[in-house]
Design a protein around this motif. Sequence first.
Motif, PDB file in Angstrom:
ATOM      1  N   PRO A 107      21.909  44.188 -13.488  1.00 13.43           N
ATOM      2  CA  PRO A 107      23.290  44.649 -13.647  1.00 13.43           C
ATOM      3  C   PRO A 107      24.318  43.754 -12.960  1.00 13.43           C
ATOM      4  O   PRO A 107      25.515  43.871 -13.212  1.00 13.43           O
ATOM      5  CB  PRO A 107      23.276  46.048 -13.016  1.00 13.43           C
ATOM      6  N   ASN A 108      23.849  42.831 -12.122  1.00  7.37           N
ATOM      7  CA  ASN A 108      24.748  41.921 -11.414  1.00  7.37           C
ATOM      8  C   ASN A 108      25.068  40.727 -12.312  1.00  7.37           C
ATOM      9  O   ASN A 108      24.202  39.893 -12.566  1.00  7.37           O
ATOM     10  CB  ASN A 108      24.080  41.453 -10.112  1.00  7.37           C
ATOM     11  N   PRO A 109      26.313  40.614 -12.816  1.00  6.87           N
ATOM     12  CA  PRO A 109      26.639  39.505 -13.727  1.00  6.87           C
ATOM     13  C   PRO A 109      26.485  38.134 -13.074  1.00  6.87           C
ATOM     14  O   PRO A 109      26.306  37.138 -13.756  1.00  6.87           O
ATOM     15  CB  PRO A 109      28.096  39.769 -14.130  1.00  6.87           C
ATOM     16  N   SER A 110      26.520  38.062 -11.737  1.00  4.49           N
ATOM     17  CA  SER A 110      26.379  36.794 -11.030  1.00  4.49           C
ATOM     18  C   SER A 110      24.929  36.432 -10.722  1.00  4.49           C
ATOM     19  O   SER A 110      24.666  35.364 -10.174  1.00  4.49           O
ATOM     20  CB  SER A 110      27.164  36.839  -9.710  1.00  4.49           C
ATOM     21  N   CYS A 111      24.002  37.298 -11.042  1.00  3.03           N
ATOM     22  CA  CYS A 111      22.580  37.043 -10.779  1.00  3.03           C
ATOM     23  C   CYS A 111      22.115  35.829 -11.573  1.00  3.03           C
ATOM     24  O   CYS A 111      22.512  35.633 -12.727  1.00  3.03           O
ATOM     25  CB  CYS A 111      21.751  38.271 -11.139  1.00  3.03           C
ATOM     26  N   ARG A 120      13.418  34.442 -16.460  1.00  2.00           N
ATOM     27  CA  ARG A 120      13.322  35.808 -16.998  1.00  2.00           C
ATOM     28  C   ARG A 120      13.649  36.789 -15.881  1.00  2.00           C
ATOM     29  O   ARG A 120      13.285  36.572 -14.734  1.00  2.00           O
ATOM     30  CB  ARG A 120      11.914  36.064 -17.528  1.00  2.00           C
ATOM     31  N   SER A 121      14.307  37.864 -16.239  1.00  2.00           N
ATOM     32  CA  SER A 121      14.620  38.886 -15.243  1.00  2.00           C
ATOM     33  C   SER A 121      13.326  39.468 -14.696  1.00  2.00           C
ATOM     34  O   SER A 121      12.319  39.566 -15.398  1.00  2.00           O
ATOM     35  CB  SER A 121      15.481  39.991 -15.860  1.00  2.00           C
ATOM     36  N   TYR A 137      15.677  38.608  -7.643  1.00  2.00           N
ATOM     37  CA  TYR A 137      16.523  37.477  -7.292  1.00  2.00           C
ATOM     38  C   TYR A 137      17.726  37.844  -6.427  1.00  2.00           C
ATOM     39  O   TYR A 137      18.010  37.176  -5.442  1.00  2.00           O
ATOM     40  CB  TYR A 137      17.008  36.766  -8.568  1.00  2.00           C
ATOM     41  N   CYS A 138      18.450  38.907  -6.771  1.00  2.00           N
ATOM     42  CA  CYS A 138      19.687  39.230  -6.048  1.00  2.00           C
ATOM     43  C   CYS A 138      19.631  40.566  -5.311  1.00  2.00           C
ATOM     44  O   CYS A 138      20.580  40.929  -4.627  1.00  2.00           O
ATOM     45  CB  CYS A 138      20.883  39.204  -6.992  1.00  2.00           C
ATOM     46  N   GLU A 139      18.545  41.310  -5.489  1.00  2.00           N
ATOM     47  CA  GLU A 139      18.306  42.601  -4.839  1.00  2.00           C
ATOM     48  C   GLU A 139      19.229  43.729  -5.294  1.00  2.00           C
ATOM     49  O   GLU A 139      19.284  44.779  -4.681  1.00  2.00           O
ATOM     50  CB  GLU A 139      18.315  42.454  -3.312  1.00  2.00           C
TER      51      GLU A 139
END
Length: 151
Positions: A107-111, A120-121, A137-139
């Motif tokens: 959900p984080n557009p900056s991830c 891949r997510s 990656y971004c928690e």
Amino acid sequence: MKLRVTPIGNGTVIDHIPAGQALNVLKILGIDRTTEATISLLMNVASRRSGRKDIVKVEDRELREEEVNRISLIAPGATINIIRDRKVVEKRTVDMPDLIVGVLRCPNPSCISNTSEPIRSQLLVKSKNPVILRCVYCEQTIAEKIADYLI
């Protein structure tokens, strides 16, 4: 008047879907108005176990493991019944894997998983009930409206 849905000869019955999630199950399976397969969709059916539930019957199709894993995100505890020659030959409860790869977007557009990088997510399952996921990656966490993040 009692609604009756005929049994299927071959295919898959997905039972014990939380009420209101059947349309998301169809989305996961890639079933839309162009699908030629026979589909039975029951929504808000009375259930002793959960009060209300949805049921999806897909004729002449057995689900792939990847599809079952996707369904587990919105319907943990759903039951998958494989039907052959009008008999249940396999019955199992959906079990969510510990790591979800390439199924949901973060959900984080900056991830980094949402950029043009060839990544891949990956979301760790922090809790299965209620479902809580965390991006590797971004928690960033996802705990609501999980179907909105399906890729």
